[in-house]
Design a protein around this motif. Structure first.
Motif, PDB file in Angstrom:
ATOM      1  N   VAL A 294      -4.742 -16.836  -9.530  1.00  0.00           N
ATOM      2  CA  VAL A 294      -4.074 -16.819  -8.304  1.00  0.00           C
ATOM      3  C   VAL A 294      -2.459 -16.343  -8.726  1.00  0.00           C
ATOM      4  N   ASP A 295      -1.960 -15.428  -8.507  1.00  0.00           N
ATOM      5  CA  ASP A 295      -0.706 -15.192  -8.835  1.00  0.00           C
ATOM      6  C   ASP A 295       0.240 -15.292  -7.905  1.00  0.00           C
ATOM      7  N   LEU A 296       1.335 -16.426  -8.053  1.00  0.00           N
ATOM      8  CA  LEU A 296       2.193 -16.716  -7.192  1.00  0.00           C
ATOM      9  C   LEU A 296       3.488 -16.279  -7.535  1.00  0.00           C
ATOM     10  N   HIS A 297       4.107 -15.711  -6.279  1.00  0.00           N
ATOM     11  CA  HIS A 297       5.500 -15.108  -6.419  1.00  0.00           C
ATOM     12  C   HIS A 297       6.627 -16.135  -6.069  1.00  0.00           C
TER      13      HIS A 297
ATOM     14  N   THR B 115       7.860  -6.278 -10.654  1.00  0.00           N
ATOM     15  CA  THR B 115       8.629  -4.993 -10.337  1.00  0.00           C
ATOM     16  C   THR B 115       9.235  -4.620  -8.996  1.00  0.00           C
ATOM     17  N   ALA B 116       8.194  -4.927  -8.147  1.00  0.00           N
ATOM     18  CA  ALA B 116       8.526  -4.454  -6.734  1.00  0.00           C
ATOM     19  C   ALA B 116       9.186  -5.620  -6.003  1.00  0.00           C
ATOM     20  N   SER B 117       8.861  -6.832  -6.117  1.00  0.00           N
ATOM     21  CA  SER B 117       9.439  -8.098  -5.527  1.00  0.00           C
ATOM     22  C   SER B 117      10.410  -8.635  -6.237  1.00  0.00           C
ATOM     23  N   GLN B 118      10.719  -8.284  -7.295  1.00  0.00           N
ATOM     24  CA  GLN B 118      11.703  -8.975  -8.334  1.00  0.00           C
ATOM     25  C   GLN B 118      11.566 -10.687  -8.272  1.00  0.00           C
ATOM     26  N   SER B 119      10.312 -10.849  -8.204  1.00  0.00           N
ATOM     27  CA  SER B 119       9.812 -12.458  -8.192  1.00  0.00           C
ATOM     28  C   SER B 119       9.122 -12.654  -9.435  1.00  0.00           C
ATOM     29  N   THR B 120       9.443 -14.111 -10.065  1.00  0.00           N
ATOM     30  CA  THR B 120       8.783 -14.512 -10.995  1.00  0.00           C
ATOM     31  C   THR B 120       7.321 -14.969 -10.878  1.00  0.00           C
ATOM     32  N   VAL B 121       6.362 -14.546 -11.640  1.00  0.00           N
ATOM     33  CA  VAL B 121       5.088 -14.691 -11.282  1.00  0.00           C
ATOM     34  C   VAL B 121       4.610 -16.040 -11.999  1.00  0.00           C
ATOM     35  N   ALA B 122       3.897 -16.879 -11.289  1.00  0.00           N
ATOM     36  CA  ALA B 122       3.211 -18.157 -11.913  1.00  0.00           C
ATOM     37  C   ALA B 122       1.773 -18.145 -11.543  1.00  0.00           C
TER      38      ALA B 122
END
Length: 326
Positions: free
Chosen positions: A175-178, A217-224
């Motif tokens: 589960v890749d959370l943004h 890259t697309a959302s500029q979010s950190t992935v947990a």
């Protein structure tokens, strides 16, 4: 709210109105008689006093309360969680997915699996006639799992760079959370995560494993990232999910479920039961999470608070107040 639910609510309120024996409180009737005796011609003063004593309680016998679904619980200490709601995406676990290739080029003579089929490691998926030896050979599944894609047809010529199938072990999924903005500063590996399927609301409990060093890259979010077990087989790669990440838990002296809270005259209230009588109790609310609220004042530990169908108590009291004013 659809018409069926509205009908049920109206019937429940009617049931309370028919069966509930409302009371204005201890000594309310005596207070009214005193004002009548002392007021003389001061009818305006009497009306003012009656308005001030509008009912803030109702009496409902146990059988009627049970039929209406009213449930109480003892107020006491609990835990308030610092939670963050985030969105995510399911992906296959790295190393548990593979593309099935032909060892030698040649025409495809047979195919033994299709998209969605479960296969075991070593099971023949295709038969190819080698251009080199002109003999048939089998192409086995490299791992046990589910066929995600089939790119081959009987009679076509397979070459060594052509993926015939894609197979993946979906018993567990990532589960890749943004995580956006300042939330990323509060979320670290090891905290609990509740992941919910958007299709049917089923939730899986897991633990955050790592926060990836790069930014999406697309959302500029950190992935947990966390891992969930796909016990029912209905967690599917590529599906969007929502998750609740708990970064901290604080013990507090007094909590109630959010379902206990109502708003009356612009302030938060709960309904306290004593015997068959339900009282309106204004409260000061502190911290909240997705399920509970901290009570700072207005309620004591050990009191019985309505935690289900509290809106019926509110409606019954408001109806009683309206009748009193008229």
């Amino acid at each position: 709210m659809n018409w069926k639910r509205c009908t049920v609510t109206v019937l429940l309120i009617a049931l309370l109105s028919a069966c509930g024996d409302r009371s204005q409180g201890d000594g309310a009737a005596d207070g009214d008689n005193t004002h009548d005796a002392d007021a003389g011609d001061g009818s305006t003063h009497v009306e003012s006093q009656e308005h001030a004593q509008a009912p803030e309680q109702t009496r409902i016998v146990a059988q009627t309360a049970q039929a209406a679904g009213i449930r109480v619980a003892i107020a006491g200490p609990g835990v308030i969680a610092d939670e963050h709601e985030v969105q995510g995406l399911l992906t296959p676990v790295e190393g548990r997915a593979a593309k099935v290739m032909a060892r030698f080029p040649g025409p495809i003579r047979a195919l033994h699996a299709n998209v969605g089929d479960r296969v075991r490691a070593g099971q023949p998926l295709a038969i190819i006639e080698s251009n080199l030896s002109l003999s048939d050979y089998a192409v086995p599944a490299p791992l046990s799992g589910v066929i995600l894609a089939r790119n081959a047809t009987v009679g076509a010529v397979a070459d060594e760079a052509m993926p015939l199938f894609e197979v993946a072990d979906l018993s567990e999924l990532w589960v890749d959370l943004h995580i956006f903005g300042s939330d990323a500063q509060h979320i670290a590996a090891g905290v609990p995560v509740a992941v919910t399927r958007m299709s049917d609301g089923v939730t899986a409990e897991t633990t955050l494993e790592r926060v990836l060093p790069s930014t999406a890259t697309a959302s500029q979010s950190t992935v947990a990232r966390a891992t969930i077990r796909n016990l029912d087989g209905l967690w599917r790669p590529g599906s969007a999910v929502k998750a609740r990440v708990t970064v901290d838990r604080q013990s507090v002296e007094l909590v109630v479920p959010l379902t206990a809270l109502q708003t009356a005259d612009g302030e938060d209230v709960v309904y306290v039961r004593r015997g068959d009588v339900y009282f309106t109790r204004p409260v000061k609310v502190g911290r909240r999470d997705a399920a509970r609220a901290e009570i700072l004042s207005g309620l004591k530990a050990g009191e019985q608070v309505v935690v289900e169908q509290s809106f019926l108590i509110k409606a019954d009291i408001e109806k009683s107040s309206a009748e009193h004013e008229h």
